[in-house]
Design an enzyme around this catalytic site. Sequence first.
Site, PDB file in Angstrom:
ATOM      1  CD  GLU A  81      17.744  -2.729   8.907  1.00  0.00           C
ATOM      2  OE1 GLU A  81      17.765  -3.971   8.886  1.00  0.00           O
ATOM      3  OE2 GLU A  81      18.760  -2.024   9.052  1.00  0.00           O
ATOM      4  CD  GLU A 114      20.185  -4.838  12.762  1.00  0.00           C
ATOM      5  OE1 GLU A 114      21.043  -5.676  12.478  1.00  0.00           O
ATOM      6  OE2 GLU A 114      18.981  -4.985  12.474  1.00  0.00           O
TER       7      GLU A 114
HETATM    8  C1  GAL Z   1      19.757  -6.147   9.426  1.00  0.00           C
HETATM    9  C2  GAL Z   1      20.849  -5.153   9.079  1.00  0.00           C
HETATM   10  C3  GAL Z   1      20.888  -4.931   7.594  1.00  0.00           C
HETATM   11  C4  GAL Z   1      20.868  -6.240   6.863  1.00  0.00           C
HETATM   12  C5  GAL Z   1      19.642  -7.004   7.245  1.00  0.00           C
HETATM   13  C6  GAL Z   1      19.505  -8.320   6.516  1.00  0.00           C
HETATM   14  O1  GAL Z   1      19.992  -6.717  10.661  1.00  0.00           O
HETATM   15  O2  GAL Z   1      20.661  -3.936   9.725  1.00  0.00           O
HETATM   16  O3  GAL Z   1      22.026  -4.194   7.264  1.00  0.00           O
HETATM   17  O4  GAL Z   1      22.015  -6.935   7.191  1.00  0.00           O
HETATM   18  O5  GAL Z   1      19.697  -7.252   8.619  1.00  0.00           O
HETATM   19  O6  GAL Z   1      18.426  -9.044   7.007  1.00  0.00           O
END
Ligand code: GAL
Length: 966
Positions: free
Chosen positions: A542, A467
């Site tokens: 993610e 990100e």
């Molecule tokens: C993502 C990020 C993670 C965490 C997560 C929380 O955007 O890569 O590290 O912050 O969001 O929702």
Amino acid sequence: MIKYYYFNQIKNNIFIAILQPLSVNHVFMKAIFPKGILFCFIFLISYSASAQNKSERDLTLIDKDWRFSFGHLFDTGKDFGHATGYFSYLTKTGFGDGPASSNFDDRAWRKLDLPHDWAVEQSFSEKASFSHGFKTAGKGFPEKSIGWYRKKISIPESDKSKIISLKFDGVFRNSKVFFNGYFLGTEESGYNSFEYDVTAYVNYGGENTIVVRVDASMEEGWFYEGAGIYRHVYLKKTNPLHVAQNGTYVTSEIKENKAEVSAEVTIENKGNYKGAIEIIQTILDAQGKQITTVSENGTAPNFYQTTNYTSKLTVNNPLLWDIENPNLYRLITEIKQEGKIIDRYETSFGIRTIKFDAEKGFFLNGKSVKLKGTNNHQDHAGIGTALPDELQYFRIKKLKEMGSNAYRCSHHPPTQELLEACDKLGMLVIDETRLMGINDYHLNDLERMIKRDRNHPSIFCWSVGNEEWNIEGNITGERITNVMQEFTKGIDATRPVTVGISSGFKSGISSVVEIMGYNYMGNGDIDAHRNQFKQQPGMGTEEGSTFATRGVYFTDDAKHYQSAYDKKPRPSFFSIEEGWKFYAERPYLAGMFIWTGFDYRGEPTPYGWPSVTSYFGMMDVCGFPKDNVFYLKSWWGTEPVLHIMPHWNWSTGKEIDVWVHSNCDEVELFLNKESLGKKKMEQNGHLEWKVKYIPGTLEAVGYKNGKKVLSDIQKTTENAQNIKLSVDKENISNANVVVITAETTDEKGAHVPTANHEMTFSIKGGKILGVGNGNPTSLERDKFIDNIELLAITNFEEKKLASANISNQITVEADNNWKEAFKDRDYKNQAPAYVYRGKFDLKNNIKTNTVTFFYKKIGINAVVFVNGNKIPASTDDDQKYILNAAVLKQGLNTIQIIAPPLQKNKDWDVMNTDPGIIQVITPAEQWKRKLFNGYAQIIIQKDENAAEVILSATAKGLKTGTITVK
Ligand code: GAL
């Protein structure tokens, strides 16, 4: 013989006697695969006995007995005057000043063992960092952002021909290391492993001082990162000609029933030997049996140069590494010089193939494997980032039990022991570097991560970023990714590269990255991206970011509790079930990684203060499961699952959502034996009923092929009566560190799911490392440790005395003729003796405090008075004075020292003018923690020589609970 000492520390004495010659790999093998132990030992002992040689390398864990104190970020006085010398460590070599100097007096500092995280020891404050869990350390806390560590080691004369190094597995962060006052270097990263060669600075046959100054004032991540030396430290001794740091690289190609293994070794020569060498590479199986061996002839590299040698070995009918059978081999690399083995280096490796297919997803050993992954940070309840090795195994086992087969190290290189646990337990890993970029800071970190980790069979993918919003969708991101990707291939071409991308699928990084890492379905159209980039495999790096509080079934924003029912966290995000269904239905997607497996400190979204941990985890910070674990277990795991939620302690008449997670074909629900209907389970789904609460028994019955196969019950419980302590079943047997669960039971012995009692703990035969309960809003202490305060002696004044016979002198009360001590002292014309006096300010004079004066020599000998009372020197240290409460008072105290002065030998001698320091130790409160919705966790460590540990818990109105861990 690697990690000998370590082994000594974690095993009981009987095992030490048998196992001393073995490597740590075997130790964990035994711990993890307890069956067949004896068989395995016999081979190991026979191999090791013949192969061992005193002149080989030695790696000794030096985690024990460090001294620690806080310094200060910008107040040099509070940083013990470090870096203020006329000459300091950057002007003249060996001029480490303040605590960096060998002869600094650290007797008043706290004693501790590593791994250590000072952030977790602090209290919480709203002023502290949201992302780091509101602990009053690091950024914004200059007095809790610099940590000094000091340790003394002795190195014998017999090591004179060796190369001596210090090996640090990870320090958060920006550490400077000194050895005998010599500055060795700075490591900015809080996640890299690093080594320093100290050979030139060693005091052979005597004492050597290691000093580390850690600066945690800056954050590298947006999540809790801890502070301090939170991973292991080793002393390494090798011959001048040796296998270089992380100097082996084992790869294999499988052809029919054979694995062609390529074993590359980097040999470094820090000596003058110039002749022939022999490199012997031997493969051992998991039982220590020799599979094959080859030898190559070579020439020693030139002085301070390295040379690489690659040997080819064949393993017939290899036992492949996979998730169910994580078979491992060991490569033993030996270097022979003039017929004698001078180095022996072990590399654990596995034989397996990996492949991503843009149509069909991921393949392990030719078999399609859907990645059922979780993202995780590295902290745990009670202990922060300072995880004992056993906790790595504990956590990976918990994830495996949930049906997970893959782990993303978000967003930094992990500790070695985590990767070892993944290798040994069968967990695929994405290893991720911290920051994207093309300069030395970025590429050097990436290179070190890959070289350190590339022999781990569990790692199937390198991630070069996450990100990076500034560059994700643009040409800069594209350029950086191209460089990092090619750079990675140059070090390890056997694994693909990914980046987790959250904005702008289709352009920038996502248009060039080898494996597309989708961060969240809600952030773009995955199918559209895939249609445009048909050759590019992809996975969900993610997914989720759902909110849930363990044991909570009604969201209560005022209390910062999120119900544990799976739900969309935000309108553009998806529930765990929606996420998994999406990935499960698309064979071209290799799988997904849930954000996150465990809750972690920091990022308490959707709330803020006073919430201090995340809500994203499938499990809480302790590893207690939230109900989503059973959804995943149903569809990720292989065993029949039936889980009914919520608990059954409500007020009569309340309408309750009853959910069942199961992989049965049908489930029938009963309330007090009355059927509330049978429902068909949809693939990757769950079942729901609305039920008006009446006390009693709620039972779910699961059917497969029309047959009743499982049932699960929630029963209304009575009031809590007893305390139950149990060893978590994911503990390794024989482990030194054990995870204990505390709960309450009612008179029938049933677990009370709503109990929130505060429990007080006491322990014998060990110590408590930390306590937790998974409550995201708990501001209770994680650790109960003695508080050490160091008080300076102020207003230090002197007066001349006529006689050097100090034993006849008494405390001088008269208040005339005092002048500032040592000011304009004429060292050639000193008085026969001086009386000095100063003040120290005691905030209180509690009888349970221990107050000690650590005197630093300002005279040939000395007599010390406090408030007019003569204080005897301590028997163990004649420059230490224990001050009893009886001689002390709250507020200003007067200390007087009577001493004949030290004389200069040379004009330029710098004489000590610092009389020392007053140390006040306030003993820790008793360990305690509230249960949170039924549970609390206590992490305990057995004393080295204790046969058993006994932990007891008490709470108001409950019967005491006790557990004995052998
Ligand atoms: C993502 C990020 C993670 C965490 C997560 C929380 O955007 O890569 O590290 O912050 O969001 O929702």
